[in-house]
Design a protein around this motif. Structure first.
Motif, PDB file in Angstrom:
ATOM      1  N   MET A   1       0.842  -1.193   0.000  1.00  0.00           N
ATOM      2  CA  MET A   1       0.000   0.000   0.000  1.00  0.00           C
ATOM      3  C   MET A   1       0.879   1.246   0.000  1.00  0.00           C
ATOM      4  N   ASN A   2       0.532   2.196  -0.834  1.00  0.00           N
ATOM      5  CA  ASN A   2       1.342   3.402  -0.974  1.00  0.00           C
ATOM      6  C   ASN A   2       0.662   4.641  -0.403  1.00  0.00           C
ATOM      7  N   LYS A   3      -0.657   4.807  -0.649  1.00  0.00           N
ATOM      8  CA  LYS A   3      -1.327   6.040  -0.237  1.00  0.00           C
ATOM      9  C   LYS A   3      -2.724   5.792   0.314  1.00  0.00           C
ATOM     10  N   ILE A   4      -3.032   6.535   1.367  1.00  0.00           N
ATOM     11  CA  ILE A   4      -4.399   6.665   1.873  1.00  0.00           C
ATOM     12  C   ILE A   4      -4.778   8.131   1.682  1.00  0.00           C
ATOM     13  N   MET A   5      -5.999   8.372   1.282  1.00  0.00           N
ATOM     14  CA  MET A   5      -6.440   9.749   1.077  1.00  0.00           C
ATOM     15  C   MET A   5      -7.672  10.035   1.927  1.00  0.00           C
ATOM     16  N   LEU A   6      -7.713  11.216   2.516  1.00  0.00           N
ATOM     17  CA  LEU A   6      -8.857  11.678   3.302  1.00  0.00           C
ATOM     18  C   LEU A   6      -9.361  12.969   2.685  1.00  0.00           C
ATOM     19  N   TRP A   7     -10.678  13.075   2.538  1.00  0.00           N
ATOM     20  CA  TRP A   7     -11.219  14.338   2.012  1.00  0.00           C
ATOM     21  C   TRP A   7     -12.622  14.566   2.539  1.00  0.00           C
ATOM     22  N   ASN A   8     -12.830  15.708   3.173  1.00  0.00           N
ATOM     23  CA  ASN A   8     -14.191  16.163   3.471  1.00  0.00           C
ATOM     24  C   ASN A   8     -14.682  16.822   2.193  1.00  0.00           C
ATOM     25  N   ILE A   9     -15.500  16.104   1.460  1.00  0.00           N
ATOM     26  CA  ILE A   9     -15.843  16.505   0.091  1.00  0.00           C
ATOM     27  C   ILE A   9     -17.042  17.440   0.036  1.00  0.00           C
ATOM     28  N   ARG A  10     -17.849  17.441   1.082  1.00  0.00           N
ATOM     29  CA  ARG A  10     -19.060  18.278   1.133  1.00  0.00           C
ATOM     30  C   ARG A  10     -19.903  18.100  -0.125  1.00  0.00           C
ATOM     31  N   SER A  11     -20.357  16.892  -0.318  1.00  0.00           N
ATOM     32  CA  SER A  11     -21.213  16.446  -1.423  1.00  0.00           C
ATOM     33  C   SER A  11     -20.410  15.820  -2.561  1.00  0.00           C
ATOM     34  N   ILE A  12     -20.531  14.509  -2.647  1.00  0.00           N
ATOM     35  CA  ILE A  12     -19.901  13.770  -3.747  1.00  0.00           C
ATOM     36  C   ILE A  12     -20.566  14.114  -5.073  1.00  0.00           C
ATOM     37  N   GLN A  13     -21.886  14.297  -5.031  1.00  0.00           N
ATOM     38  CA  GLN A  13     -22.632  14.464  -6.275  1.00  0.00           C
ATOM     39  C   GLN A  13     -22.174  15.669  -7.089  1.00  0.00           C
ATOM     40  N   ASN A  14     -21.779  16.755  -6.438  1.00  0.00           N
ATOM     41  CA  ASN A  14     -21.374  17.929  -7.211  1.00  0.00           C
ATOM     42  C   ASN A  14     -19.857  18.090  -7.318  1.00  0.00           C
ATOM     43  N   LYS A  15     -19.126  17.031  -6.929  1.00  0.00           N
ATOM     44  CA  LYS A  15     -17.670  17.086  -7.070  1.00  0.00           C
ATOM     45  C   LYS A  15     -17.114  15.805  -7.697  1.00  0.00           C
ATOM     46  N   LYS A  16     -17.917  15.200  -8.575  1.00  0.00           N
ATOM     47  CA  LYS A  16     -17.472  13.963  -9.227  1.00  0.00           C
ATOM     48  C   LYS A  16     -16.223  14.184 -10.067  1.00  0.00           C
ATOM     49  N   SER A  17     -16.190  15.286 -10.805  1.00  0.00           N
ATOM     50  CA  SER A  17     -15.039  15.563 -11.658  1.00  0.00           C
ATOM     51  C   SER A  17     -13.784  15.820 -10.836  1.00  0.00           C
ATOM     52  N   GLU A  18     -13.952  16.543  -9.712  1.00  0.00           N
ATOM     53  CA  GLU A  18     -12.806  16.811  -8.847  1.00  0.00           C
ATOM     54  C   GLU A  18     -12.262  15.517  -8.237  1.00  0.00           C
ATOM     55  N   LEU A  19     -13.185  14.634  -7.819  1.00  0.00           N
ATOM     56  CA  LEU A  19     -12.758  13.353  -7.263  1.00  0.00           C
ATOM     57  C   LEU A  19     -12.076  12.508  -8.332  1.00  0.00           C
ATOM     58  N   ASN A  20     -12.618  12.538  -9.524  1.00  0.00           N
ATOM     59  CA  ASN A  20     -12.032  11.850 -10.675  1.00  0.00           C
ATOM     60  C   ASN A  20     -10.587  12.297 -10.876  1.00  0.00           C
ATOM     61  N   TYR A  21     -10.397  13.623 -10.916  1.00  0.00           N
ATOM     62  CA  TYR A  21      -9.055  14.180 -11.130  1.00  0.00           C
ATOM     63  C   TYR A  21      -8.110  13.778 -10.004  1.00  0.00           C
ATOM     64  N   LEU A  22      -8.599  13.816  -8.769  1.00  0.00           N
ATOM     65  CA  LEU A  22      -7.764  13.495  -7.612  1.00  0.00           C
ATOM     66  C   LEU A  22      -7.306  12.035  -7.636  1.00  0.00           C
ATOM     67  N   ILE A  23      -8.220  11.143  -8.003  1.00  0.00           N
ATOM     68  CA  ILE A  23      -7.867   9.728  -8.100  1.00  0.00           C
ATOM     69  C   ILE A  23      -6.827   9.512  -9.189  1.00  0.00           C
ATOM     70  N   TYR A  24      -7.035  10.173 -10.330  1.00  0.00           N
ATOM     71  CA  TYR A  24      -6.067  10.074 -11.432  1.00  0.00           C
ATOM     72  C   TYR A  24      -4.688  10.577 -11.003  1.00  0.00           C
ATOM     73  N   LYS A  25      -4.654  11.692 -10.291  1.00  0.00           N
ATOM     74  CA  LYS A  25      -3.392  12.330  -9.923  1.00  0.00           C
ATOM     75  C   LYS A  25      -2.657  11.565  -8.827  1.00  0.00           C
ATOM     76  N   GLU A  26      -3.385  11.109  -7.807  1.00  0.00           N
ATOM     77  CA  GLU A  26      -2.736  10.538  -6.628  1.00  0.00           C
ATOM     78  C   GLU A  26      -2.696   9.011  -6.617  1.00  0.00           C
ATOM     79  N   GLN A  27      -3.634   8.351  -7.305  1.00  0.00           N
ATOM     80  CA  GLN A  27      -3.697   6.892  -7.324  1.00  0.00           C
ATOM     81  C   GLN A  27      -3.696   6.268  -5.914  1.00  0.00           C
ATOM     82  N   PRO A  28      -4.599   6.705  -5.035  1.00  0.00           N
ATOM     83  CA  PRO A  28      -4.628   6.144  -3.675  1.00  0.00           C
ATOM     84  C   PRO A  28      -5.234   4.748  -3.663  1.00  0.00           C
ATOM     85  N   GLU A  29      -4.755   3.920  -2.757  1.00  0.00           N
ATOM     86  CA  GLU A  29      -5.363   2.597  -2.585  1.00  0.00           C
ATOM     87  C   GLU A  29      -6.620   2.671  -1.720  1.00  0.00           C
ATOM     88  N   ILE A  30      -6.609   3.596  -0.747  1.00  0.00           N
ATOM     89  CA  ILE A  30      -7.736   3.761   0.164  1.00  0.00           C
ATOM     90  C   ILE A  30      -8.139   5.237   0.167  1.00  0.00           C
TER      91      ILE A  30
END
Length: 344
Positions: A1-30
């Motif tokens: 395991m390399n990375k764990i990520m924590l984010w208070n996203i304050r609504s997943i529904q209106n930040k799908k693109s931001e979450l998409n970008y973050l996953i692409y950039k950081e590649q967290p396992e958790i």
């Protein structure tokens, strides 16, 4: 395991693109997400990740989710939930170096928590453990610039817990994790706590993505060292082979008197003709829809964010909020034309 990520996203529904970008950039396992704002009828999935949700049943807001990469072995932790109306919690065990690592995700919706309430959940998971979440806890231990008189009850409770238990704070002192939407002042309320055996984990913030909270990136430094220390693999090409053979043909091999000399000759010649493969992030997915327009609008948004933080007046705040909305619209439009990583 390399990375764990924590984010208070304050609504997943209106930040799908931001979450998409973050996953692409950081590649967290958790990924541990606070304030999902999801309800039972809402659908949410991420390709290549398993989702473990705990939606808030009563009232709006709140909600937790774990996103666990498919190749990570894990088990949910069933927590006794005595204080569910005061603090939201979820737990998993993940396979870490052939042992179970206990991960506790917590969200405190601005309640004044005492030590008993927090300890109640921490004591339900074994060691080694890592505790992540938005605690809304203020204390000079992790926010040195804070006026000591402004430490709240939750902050004092967590400080007491780390002093009385085998737990350390991994969040660097003064690391800004949230920006107040009105005053632009930074605070440290998203915390990472752990048992001392995990002291090698490094905590930093991710990019500003339009939420009032920064994503928190937790890196396993030992994992990175393990990758870098592995023997590198040669990347062979036809051109390189032709050059390699020619180089050896021009060498006087008759004068080699030992095996070590031959090995050194082959290595030195190989270094001239071939390159090493870079295996880090080798399987990082492509993002063809991300173009210069996306990069430019993100730069403009970040520039407006920094300007607002330096001069937190109404004009700068409005300019920043307009660019947050515009950035989201442009990225979503581009993303919808390409491949979606976050499905809904």
């Amino acid at each position: 395991m390399n990375k764990i990520m924590l984010w208070n996203i304050r609504s997943i529904q209106n930040k799908k693109s931001e979450l998409n970008y973050l996953i692409y950039k950081e590649q967290p396992e958790i990924i541990g997400i606070c304030e999902t704002w999801l309800k039972g009828k809402d659908k949410f999935s991420i390709p290549n990740y398993q989702i473990l949700r705990k939606d808030r049943i009563e009232h709006t807001g709140g909600g937790l989710a774990f996103c666990i990469k498919n190749d990570i072995q894990f088990r949910p932790i069933i927590l006794s939930d005595r204080y569910r109306n005061r603090i939201e919690t979820s737990g998993i065990m993940i396979n870490y170096k052939n042992k179970w690592l206990n991960v506790l995700l917590m969200y405190n919706p601005c309640n004044n928590l005492n030590t008993e309430e927090i300890d109640y959940y921490i004591n339900q998971i074994g060691d080694p453990k890592i505790i992540i979440g938005d605690f809304n806890a203020h204390h000079i231990c992790w926010n040195p610039k804070l006026n000591a008189k402004l430490a709240n009850k939750t902050g004092k409770s967590i400080f007491e817990i780390i002093n009385q238990n085998n737990i350390i704070v991994l969040t660097p002192p003064g690391l800004t994790t949230r920006i107040d939407p009105q005053s632009a002042k930074g605070t440290t309320i998203d915390l990472v706590l752990a048992t001392p055996s995990l002291a090698h984990f490094e905590v930093e913030t991710g990019p500003n993505l339009g939420s009032d909270h920064f994503p928190i990136i937790i890196k396993d430094n030992n994992h990175t060292k393990d990758i870098l220390s592995k023997e590198k693999k040669w990347r062979y090409t036809e051109e390189g082979w032709n050059r390699f053979q020619k180089e050896l043909t021009d060498k006087d091999l008759d004068n080699i008197t030992s095996l070590n000399e031959l090995i050194d000759l082959l290595k030195d010649t190989g270094l001239k003709c071939f390159k090493f493969e870079n295996n880090i992030n080798k399987n990082k997915p492509n993002k063809p829809w991300w173009n210069e327009r996306c990069k430019e609008i993100v730069k403009l948004r970040n520039r407006a964010f920094n300007k607002w933080r330096k001069k937190p007046n109404k004009e700068n705040q409005i300019d920043y909020k307009i660019l947050v909305i515009k950035t989201r619209q442009i990225i979503e439009r581009k993303e919808n034309r390409g491949k979606n990583f976050v499905q809904h």
